[in-house]
Scaffold this motif. Structure first.
Motif, mmCIF file in Angstrom:
data_model
loop_
_atom_site.group_PDB
_atom_site.id
_atom_site.type_symbol
_atom_site.label_atom_id
_atom_site.label_comp_id
_atom_site.label_asym_id
_atom_site.label_seq_id
_atom_site.Cartn_x
_atom_site.Cartn_y
_atom_site.Cartn_z
ATOM 1 N N PHE A 1 0.852 -1.189 0.000
ATOM 2 C CA PHE A 1 0.000 0.000 0.000
ATOM 3 C C PHE A 1 0.891 1.243 0.000
ATOM 4 O O PHE A 1 2.080 1.151 0.273
ATOM 5 N N VAL A 2 0.291 2.382 -0.269
ATOM 6 C CA VAL A 2 1.066 3.623 -0.283
ATOM 7 C C VAL A 2 1.541 3.946 1.136
ATOM 8 O O VAL A 2 0.739 3.969 2.067
ATOM 9 N N ASP A 3 2.828 4.182 1.311
ATOM 10 C CA ASP A 3 3.370 4.583 2.599
ATOM 11 C C ASP A 3 3.103 6.079 2.791
ATOM 12 O O ASP A 3 3.517 6.897 1.964
ATOM 13 N N PRO A 4 2.408 6.447 3.887
ATOM 14 C CA PRO A 4 2.049 7.861 4.094
ATOM 15 C C PRO A 4 3.245 8.816 4.021
ATOM 16 O O PRO A 4 3.099 9.952 3.578
ATOM 17 N N PHE A 5 4.415 8.338 4.449
ATOM 18 C CA PHE A 5 5.584 9.220 4.487
ATOM 19 C C PHE A 5 6.331 9.283 3.155
ATOM 20 O O PHE A 5 7.285 10.025 3.009
ATOM 21 N N ARG B 1 4.514 9.299 0.041
ATOM 22 C CA ARG B 1 3.587 9.545 -1.068
ATOM 23 C C ARG B 1 4.037 10.642 -2.017
ATOM 24 O O ARG B 1 3.729 10.598 -3.192
ATOM 25 N N TYR C 1 0.499 7.086 10.072
ATOM 26 C CA TYR C 1 0.020 8.274 9.355
ATOM 27 C C TYR C 1 1.003 9.428 9.420
ATOM 28 O O TYR C 1 1.773 9.547 10.358
ATOM 29 N N ASP C 2 0.932 10.221 8.373
ATOM 30 C CA ASP C 2 1.666 11.476 8.292
ATOM 31 C C ASP C 2 0.725 12.521 8.899
ATOM 32 O O ASP C 2 -0.320 12.833 8.320
ATOM 33 N N LEU D 1 -4.149 9.033 1.129
ATOM 34 C CA LEU D 1 -2.780 8.521 1.006
ATOM 35 C C LEU D 1 -1.906 8.816 2.226
ATOM 36 O O LEU D 1 -0.808 8.274 2.333
ATOM 37 N N ASP D 2 -2.376 9.627 3.153
ATOM 38 C CA ASP D 2 -1.553 9.878 4.342
ATOM 39 C C ASP D 2 -1.867 8.964 5.524
ATOM 40 O O ASP D 2 -1.337 9.178 6.627
ATOM 41 N N VAL D 3 -2.693 7.957 5.307
ATOM 42 C CA VAL D 3 -2.965 6.952 6.347
ATOM 43 C C VAL D 3 -2.796 5.566 5.732
ATOM 44 O O VAL D 3 -3.272 5.316 4.623
ATOM 45 N N GLU D 4 -2.105 4.683 6.437
ATOM 46 C CA GLU D 4 -1.926 3.315 5.951
ATOM 47 C C GLU D 4 -2.162 2.322 7.080
ATOM 48 O O GLU D 4 -1.537 2.423 8.143
#
Lengths: 250, 250
Positions: A122-126, A128, B11-12, B88-91
């Motif tokens: 999945f997309v890593d929040p840090f 993106r 999360y970022d 995209l800022d939460v995984e």
């Protein structure tokens, strides 16, 4: 006495509409630097020349610029003054005095671009804004074989976006490598060449990732050099993974 | 049949007004997760409980939540569904079924927070949201000595922001360490404890950095435990350097 300065800078391209000055309301790297220089020189307009016109969202670890400043200032003071006036997404790494022969773009011998691909599920929040997310199966040995077809002098017409101005699309690439970063679950590409066409690295990346995922023949680059057709290269990989890493001067 | 789920997420925090649901127009982590769960459960309101109410701008590498879901779903499918609906800022890193005794906050035994400090001369464009910039002189051996005063059971009244609800301000810290990352020019702090007061880590960081920069006595923590006065601890270090790293359960 006018003095020419060369500067190396780093920027996070996420919130910029690219390097080059465009419509006045667009935020560009050139724009924020020229604004700072106007302030420093008490209103005099100073033009900034960049080695590479990075696109919106493309980052730089070592962009090089030059400009002529009306006063002969110590380079360390110049660096400090510029950094004090920069927004937090731009940082001057080094400033030097150069003679008037030096041109950030035309004196450049080669440039190195880096491209970061995140392989997480999945997309890593840090990550993106700082990588391209590509979670599909990937055979790195296929990618490495394909990269051998990239090195050398080739007609890159299939890899040139329509926005470019170059008519001769023959370019020489002296380094094309990939490194696996197991800890961060990333793969990182490095390309060094004399000059790159508009979007060339991003279009090549799209082809390389598809070769790695068995969606293309392993030697598809050789076919693409022949067909000279942008449509055959299909997608352009996102800007977020691309970094101008270094500009080399002789 | 209602099933309780435990989930670990990353999360970022940059673009969130913290973890906890507040005024409806504010973007919170709890808010985006509850919105996704409403969608998945076709309109049923599901309440999310978090282990830590991280503030605006504070990040998480291992936040833990729990919630009761009306249908018994495979945890892998739940993880996939949630990640498809997340911004995209939460995984979501992991989802597990747990029994109804489990509570993300009250079952937590300890929490580990991490704090990243960038020591560069100027702000690094790529770190501006993910570290705290502290370019001042720093004697790390002083910081290490001070961290020994942090470990143990103390009255942290001087380190509690006024927004907190706790009346008893005695807390136990079992780990307080600093690591130097020479390559990235950073120092990273780790704090593990049973519970932390509102803004406690950020206020302690402010004191620790000042001890490192010789702006405070090396054993100033011992004095601060005695005086029980928030004003004596002075500044609160920025949210951008703080990460909820891990929540420990027995």
């Amino acid at each position: 006495m006018v003095q020419r300065y060369k500067a190396i800078l780093k920027y996070d391209g996420t919130k910029f509409s690219g390097f080059q000055l465009q419509a006045p309301r667009l935020r560009t790297v050139q724009g924020v630097i020229e604004k700072a220089l106007v302030k420093m020189s008490k209103g005099e307009r100073i033009v900034v020349f960049g080695a590479s016109r990075t696109d919106a969202g493309v980052h730089a670890l070592g962009q090089v610029i030059h400009f002529d400043y009306p006063v002969n200032l110590d380079p360390q003071k110049m660096k400090f003054a510029l950094n004090s006036l920069m927004p937090l997404d731009v940082e001057f790494i080094d400033v030097q005095k150069v003679d008037e022969e030096f041109h950030a773009r035309f004196s450049a011998h080669e440039k190195t671009y880096m491209y970061r691909v995140d392989r997480g599920r999945f997309v890593d929040p840090f990550k993106r804004f700082y990588t391209t997310h590509y979670p599909y199966p990937m055979d790195l040995s296929r990618v490495k074989t394909a990269l051998k077809d990239v090195v050398g002098t080739h007609d890159f017409t299939s890899f040139a976006a329509s926005g470019g101005q170059a008519t001769n699309k023959v370019r020489t690439i002296t380094q094309a490598e990939v490194e696996e970063n197991v800890k961060d679950n990333e793969i990182t590409f490095y390309f060094t060449g004399d000059a790159f066409l508009y979007n060339q690295v991003r279009i090549m990346l799209g082809v390389l990732l598809e070769i790695g995922s068995q969606k293309r023949e392993i030697h598809d680059f050789l076919r693409l050099y022949e067909v000279k057709d942008r449509k055959e290269a299909r997608w352009t990989a996102p800007a977020s993974g691309l970094y101008l890493k270094e500009v080399h001067y002789v």
